[in-house]
Write a protein that holds these residues in place. Structure first.
Motif, PDB file in Angstrom:
ATOM      1  N   CYS A  54       0.815  -1.222   0.000  1.00 51.84           N
ATOM      2  CA  CYS A  54       0.000   0.000   0.000  1.00 51.84           C
ATOM      3  C   CYS A  54       0.845   1.267   0.000  1.00 51.84           C
ATOM      4  N   GLU A  55       2.133   1.146   0.299  1.00 52.43           N
ATOM      5  CA  GLU A  55       3.016   2.311   0.289  1.00 52.43           C
ATOM      6  C   GLU A  55       3.749   2.465  -1.037  1.00 52.43           C
ATOM      7  N   ARG A  62      -0.952   7.441  -7.293  1.00 52.56           N
ATOM      8  CA  ARG A  62      -2.343   6.974  -7.409  1.00 52.56           C
ATOM      9  C   ARG A  62      -3.116   7.845  -8.392  1.00 52.56           C
ATOM     10  N   LEU A  70      -7.892   5.314  -1.225  1.00 50.27           N
ATOM     11  CA  LEU A  70      -6.772   4.620  -0.614  1.00 50.27           C
ATOM     12  C   LEU A  70      -6.930   3.114  -0.806  1.00 50.27           C
ATOM     13  N   GLY A  71      -5.812   2.412  -0.800  1.00 49.44           N
ATOM     14  CA  GLY A  71      -5.853   0.969  -0.931  1.00 49.44           C
ATOM     15  C   GLY A  71      -6.161   0.288   0.386  1.00 49.44           C
ATOM     16  N   THR A  72      -6.536  -0.983   0.289  1.00 46.15           N
ATOM     17  CA  THR A  72      -6.845  -1.797   1.452  1.00 46.15           C
ATOM     18  C   THR A  72      -5.820  -2.922   1.532  1.00 46.15           C
ATOM     19  N   GLU A  73      -5.181  -3.050   2.693  1.00 47.35           N
ATOM     20  CA  GLU A  73      -4.214  -4.133   2.885  1.00 47.35           C
ATOM     21  C   GLU A  73      -4.932  -5.471   2.854  1.00 47.35           C
ATOM     22  N   CYS A  82      -2.052  -5.071  -1.656  1.00 49.12           N
ATOM     23  CA  CYS A  82      -2.877  -3.888  -1.468  1.00 49.12           C
ATOM     24  C   CYS A  82      -3.868  -3.840  -2.624  1.00 49.12           C
ATOM     25  N   TRP A  84      -6.753  -1.633  -4.542  1.00 49.92           N
ATOM     26  CA  TRP A  84      -7.381  -0.334  -4.791  1.00 49.92           C
ATOM     27  C   TRP A  84      -8.562  -0.556  -5.719  1.00 49.92           C
TER      28      TRP A  84
END
Length: 182
Positions: A54-55, A62, A70-73, A82, A84
Motif C-alpha cells: 500500500c506504500e 495513485r 486509498l488501498g486496502t491491505e 494492497c 485499490w
C-alpha cells in the motif's frame, strides 16, 4: 534581565548549532552536517521483506494511475497485497510474492510479453483474444540469478472489456513502482 540574556544566548547558540548541522530537530531525528552528508553513500535498496504494497503508490502515483481512493491491505495466499478500487472503472491489486519468480509464473490462457522496466525484468500477461479487461504486470525482484520473487500488479476493468487499457494502466503503475523495488 540576566536570565533573558542567557535565554537569548542559548537560542542564538542553538541556531548556530542548527546552521552547522549538529542540533537535533524537534522530532528527535538526527541532522547530519553537510560535509558528512556528502561522504555518506546512498541509502541501501529496500529489502523485499520491507516492502509494503500500500506504500508503493503514493498520492501522486495513485492520481497518475487514475485512483482516488486509498488501498486496502490484504493477503493473497502468503503474499502481502494492497487492493485499490476505483468504483465503476477498475481495480488494481499489488502483491509482493517472495516465493515465486518470473520463471515460475503460469500465464494460463494469456500470452506473456517480456518487457524491460527500469532495472528489472518484467512480464506482461493478458488474454488479448478474450479481451476480458484484465492484465497483469509481473516484476522480477531480488537477486536475478535466484529468480525467486515478484511484485505483481493486476488490473481488472469493471466492465470486463478493453484489455489494452488494463495493460496500459498496469504498465503505468509498474513504471511508478519499479524504482522503489530492490
Amino acid at each position: 534581565m540576566p536570565a533573558l540574556l542567557a535565554l537569548a544566548a542559548l537560542v542564538a547558540g542553538c541556531a548556530a548549532e542548527s546552521a552547522r548541522g549538529h542540533a537535533r530537530p524537534a522530532d528527535g531525528g538526527l541532522v547530519v552536517s553537510s560535509s558528512a552528508a556528502e561522504d555518506t553513500p546512498r541509502q541501501a535498496e529496500p529489502a523485499l521483506a520491507d516492502l509494503r504494497p500500500c506504500e508503493l503508490l503514493g498520492p501522486v502515483d495513485r492520481s497518475t494511475v487514475g485512483l482516488t481512493e486509498l488501498g486496502t491491505e490484504k493477503t493473497v495466499g502468503d503474499a502481502p497485497a494492497c487492493d485499490w478500487t476505483e468504483p465503476g472503472v477498475f481495480g488494481l491489486l499489488v502483491s509482493v510474492d517472495a516465493g515465486t519468480g518470473l520463471a515460475g509464473i503460469d500465464p494460463g490462457s494469456g500470452t506473456t510479453e517480456e518487457v524491460e522496466l527500469g532495472a528489472h525484468k518484467a512480464l506482461l500477461v493478458a488474454d488479448r483474444a478474450a479481451d476480458d479487461g484484465t492484465c497483469a504486470l509481473l516484476i522480477g525482484v531480488g537477486d536475478p540469478a535466484e529468480d525467486s520473487a515478484t511484485v505483481q500488479i493486476d488490473v481488472s476493468n469493471t466492465d470486463f472489456t478493453d484489455t489494452d487499457s488494463a495493460c496500459r494502466r498496469a504498465r503505468i503503475a509498474g513504471e511508478l513502482i519499479e524504482p522503489k523495488l530492490p
